[in-house]
Design an enzyme around this catalytic site. Sequence first.
Site, PDB file in Angstrom:
ATOM      1  CG  HIS A   1      -1.833   1.145   1.333  1.00  0.00           C
ATOM      2  ND1 HIS A   1      -3.150   1.077   0.921  1.00  0.00           N
ATOM      3  CD2 HIS A   1      -1.646   2.409   1.812  1.00  0.00           C
ATOM      4  CE1 HIS A   1      -3.724   2.255   1.132  1.00  0.00           C
ATOM      5  NE2 HIS A   1      -2.827   3.082   1.672  1.00  0.00           N
ATOM      6  CD  GLU A   2       1.438   3.721   3.628  1.00  0.00           C
ATOM      7  OE1 GLU A   2       1.789   4.804   3.104  1.00  0.00           O
ATOM      8  OE2 GLU A   2       0.323   3.565   4.145  1.00  0.00           O
TER       9      GLU A   2
ATOM     10  CG  HIS B   1       0.069   5.851  -0.950  1.00  0.00           C
ATOM     11  ND1 HIS B   1      -1.023   6.184  -1.725  1.00  0.00           N
ATOM     12  CD2 HIS B   1      -0.446   5.356   0.222  1.00  0.00           C
ATOM     13  CE1 HIS B   1      -2.143   5.903  -1.065  1.00  0.00           C
ATOM     14  NE2 HIS B   1      -1.807   5.392   0.105  1.00  0.00           N
TER      15      HIS B   1
END
Length: 216
Positions: free
Chosen positions: A21-22, A25
């Site tokens: 997820h990170e 980003h």
Amino acid sequence: MGFLDGILYVIPAVLLAMTVHEYAHAKMAHSLGDNTAQREGRLTLNPLEHVDPLGLLMLIIVRFGWAKPVPINPFNFKGNRDAGIIKVSLAGPLANLALAFVSLVLLRVVATIGASLPLQSDLLGVIQALQTFFMLLARLNLYFMVFNLIPLPPLDGSKILTSVLSPKARMQYQQVEAYAPLILILLLVTRTLPRILVPIAETILSTLFFIVFGII
């Protein structure tokens, strides 16, 4: 499955979900011209760079948690700034959706291998463990995706919503930010949040499961 056995499955699944997820980003922000995350060591798949201890504990215990937010500077984005914020904000949840799909594909592969083994095979225990892990990994990624799309600061959903609001509505909405942690706690304590998000995540999981096992 005992508590300790469950933790052995949950921790790596949570770390994978958070890290993907990170990283998504950071990767999207970098592709748009912002190298803030890269300078701070967040453009990496090393989970230690993304884990927030409290968020990890919460995710393990109640299945809703968070990682360390990836630092971005929208002023470095090429093109429309609001469009860039939306792309960066969506990158994390979409990465979780993709990982959930891949997990189910791997689950099917493992299940197919297991079905071909004799009942006395020593590998059946390994096959069962892998099936448990991939199913859990798919489920946790979808929970993480749906949770992060909640339109409350500082979650991804709030950034997406803010980017499409008018300037006046944006200023009014940003006043909610100070109360967002309290609102999230109240939603968790009253079990309102799980009652809303779990059915959504499970519906997506059922759909993906049908696609992988029923069509592919």
